[in-house]
Design a protein around this motif. Structure first.
Motif, PDB file in Angstrom:
ATOM      1  N   LYS A   7       1.319  -1.196  -0.062  1.00 62.54           N
ATOM      2  CA  LYS A   7       0.136   0.022   0.090  1.00 62.54           C
ATOM      3  C   LYS A   7       0.920   1.188  -0.119  1.00 62.54           C
ATOM      4  CE  LYS A   7      -3.229  -0.939   3.090  1.00 62.54           C
ATOM      5  NZ  LYS A   7      -4.391  -0.688   3.817  1.00 62.54           N
ATOM      6  N   ILE A  29      -6.276  -4.224  -0.633  1.00 60.68           N
ATOM      7  CA  ILE A  29      -6.148  -4.980  -1.928  1.00 60.68           C
ATOM      8  C   ILE A  29      -6.520  -6.039  -1.827  1.00 60.68           C
ATOM      9  CG2 ILE A  29      -3.929  -5.926  -2.234  1.00 60.68           C
ATOM     10  CD1 ILE A  29      -3.464  -3.166  -1.611  1.00 60.68           C
ATOM     11  N   TYR A  79      -7.133  -4.174  -6.700  1.00 59.11           N
ATOM     12  CA  TYR A  79      -6.798  -2.811  -5.441  1.00 59.11           C
ATOM     13  C   TYR A  79      -8.201  -2.399  -5.801  1.00 59.11           C
ATOM     14  CZ  TYR A  79      -4.382   0.054  -9.100  1.00 59.11           C
ATOM     15  OH  TYR A  79      -4.210   0.413  -9.713  1.00 59.11           O
TER      16      TYR A  79
END
Length: 376
Positions: free
Chosen positions: A79, A95, A242
Motif C-alpha cells: 500500500k 488490496i 486493489y
C-alpha cells in the motif's frame, strides 16, 4: 455412499440456487489432455502474453524462504508503494484477492434483500452474480450498441439502488466512454448511491479523452475505483487487485474482507511490478501491434468485430446473407480448438454469435489467423 442431489436444497439460501457460475477460459492443460496437441495458443482469458516482468520472478525467488509465514494482512508495504505511485493516501486503498473479490465485497457491504444493483447489458458477469449473492435485485440497463448507456443507467437509479457497477473499458465488448459522458453521469448520481468504476483494462486504453477514475475521488466520496494486476502487469495466477475510494468506504470493505486475503508472494510481486513500468509499456506496445495484426486479418477475412480499447476483441460470425448465427460461432470455436487455438465463447453474455479473442504474441496471433483461415 449414495449422493442425494436434492438433500440440502431447502437449506440453501434461495438466491444462491439461481446463480450461473462464472465460466473461465479453457486451460491449456485441459486441451492438451483432450486432444494431445503440442502447439496451443490460449487467447481466451485476456492474460499478458509476455508473462510477468523478470523483476517480479526475481523478487518472488528472493523471498521463497518466507513461504511458511503468514502474509502481512494489511499489505502495508504494498500500500505504501501503490499509494505513492497513484498519488492517493494509503487509507484510501484496499488490496484484494484479485479485483473480483473487491467487486463482490462492495456489494456485500452495501446491498441486501430488497435493494437494487444497477449494471449494463453486456457488462462483466461478476456484477449480476454479486447482486444475486447478496439477495439484491439486479437491474440490467440496455446497452447503447455494445457500450454503456450512462444516461439510461442514471435513469435506472431509484430509492432502492445501493450500488452501480460500470466498467471502462468494458469486458467483454472492449467499448469505452469519454470524459464528458462520464462527468455528466457522476455529477447526477445521488451521493448515497455507491458507484464502482471497474478499470481493469485502463492501461491498454490510449484514448486521450479517457476519464481516469482516480482523478474524481476527491469530488465524489461515493466513487470506488477498482483495478487489477492480472492484465497489463501479468500477475493473473497470483490473484491480486486493489480498490481506491474515500477512507470511510474503504474501512467498511476492510472490515469485511477475509484476514490474509492476499498471499505474501502476490504482494511481493505487485511491488516489483509497479516498479517496472517499462515492462508495462512493453506489454501495451505488444497489445497495440497485436490488435492491428488481428484486426487487419479479420478485415481481410470479411469478419466484423467490435472496436476494442482493451487487450481483446469480440468477433462476429455470420452467414453469407449477413445474419448472425449463434451455432456458427460455437462451430468455429470447436474447430479452432481442434487447431490448438483457445478463444472465449460469450454466449453467457447474450452474445452467442460472437467469440472474444485475447491479443497474444505475434506468433500466437499468427497461429490464430492461420487457424481462422483454415476453419472458414
Amino acid at each position: 455412499m449414495t449422493f442425494h442431489s436434492q438433500l440440502f436444497c431447502d437449506r440453501v439460501q434461495p438466491q444462491i440456487l439461481n446463480i450461473s457460475p462464472y465460466i473461465p477460459g479453457k486451460p491449456i492443460t485441459e486441451l492438451q489432455r483432450e486432444l494431445g496437441l503440442t502447439r496451443i495458443s490460449k487467447l481466451a482469458s485476456n492474460e499478458n502474453p509476455l508473462g510477468a516482468s523478470p523483476k517480479v520472478t526475481e523478487a518472488i525467488h528472493n523471498e521463497l524462504k518466507e513461504i511458511a509465514r503468514y502474509p502481512d494482512g494489511s499489505a502495508y508495504a504494498l500500500k505504501q508503494v501503490l499509494a505513492n505511485f497513484l498519488r492517493v493516501k494509503e487509507a484510501q486503498l484496499v488490496i484484494g484477492n484479485g479485483s473480483n473479490e473487491l467487486l463482490e465485497l462492495a456489494a456485500r457491504v452495501f446491498a441486501g434483500p430488497g435493494d437494487e444493483i444497477v449494471y449494463s447489458q453486456y457488462g462483466f458477469a461478476v456484477y449480476p452474480i454479486s447482486a444475486q449473492v447478496v439477495g439484491a435485485t439486479g437491474v440490467e440497463v440496455p446497452a447503447d450498441g455494445f457500450g454503456h448507456d450512462l444516461q439510461a443507467m442514471l435513469g435506472a437509479i431509484t430509492d432502492k439502488t445501493k450500488l452501480v457497477y460500470i466498467a471502462n473499458p468494458n469486458n467483454p465488448t472492449g467499448t469505452v466512454f469519454g470524459r464528458m459522458e462520464w462527468e455528466a453521469f457522476i455529477e447526477q448520481v445521488p451521493q448515497n448511491v455507491v458507484v464502482v468504476l471497474d478499470e481493469a483494462y485502463l492501461e491498454f486504453c490510449e484514448d486521450a479523452d479517457y476519464p481516469n477514475g482516480l482523478n474524481y475521488l476527491d469530488d465524489y466520496p461515493n466513487l470506488l475505483v477498482s483495478r487489477t494486476f492480472s492484465k497489463a502487469y501479468g500477475l493473473a495466477s497470483l490473484r491480486i487487485g486493489y480498490m481506491a475510494g474515500c477512507e470511510e468506504i474503504i474501512q467498511y470493505i476492510n472490515q469485511l474482507r477475509a484476514p490474509f486475503n492476499v498471499n505474501y508472494y502476490a504482494q511481493v510481486a505487485a511491488i516489483a511490478a509497479i516498479e517496472d513500468q517499462e515492462f508495462v509499456q512493453q506489454a501495451v506496445e505488444v497489445n497495440r501491434k497485436g490488435m492491428l495484426q488481428i484486426c487487419s486479418a479479420l478485415d481481410a477475412l470479411g469478419l466484423s468485430y467490435i472496436p476494442s480499447a482493451g487487450n481483446f476483441v469480440c468477433v462476429r460470425f455470420e452467414d453469407r446473407c449477413g445474419g448472425g448465427q449463434a451455432d456458427l460461432a460455437a462451430k468455429v470455436n470447436h474447430a479452432l480448438l481442434q487447431q490448438g487455438v483457445i478463444v472465449r465463447p460469450v454466449a453467457n453474455y447474450g452474445m452467442a454469435e460472437y467469440l472474444r479473442i485475447s491479443i497474444g504474441t505475434k506468433e500466437e496471433n499468427t497461429h490464430l489467423i492461420e487457424a481462422l483461415e483454415a476453419v472458414l
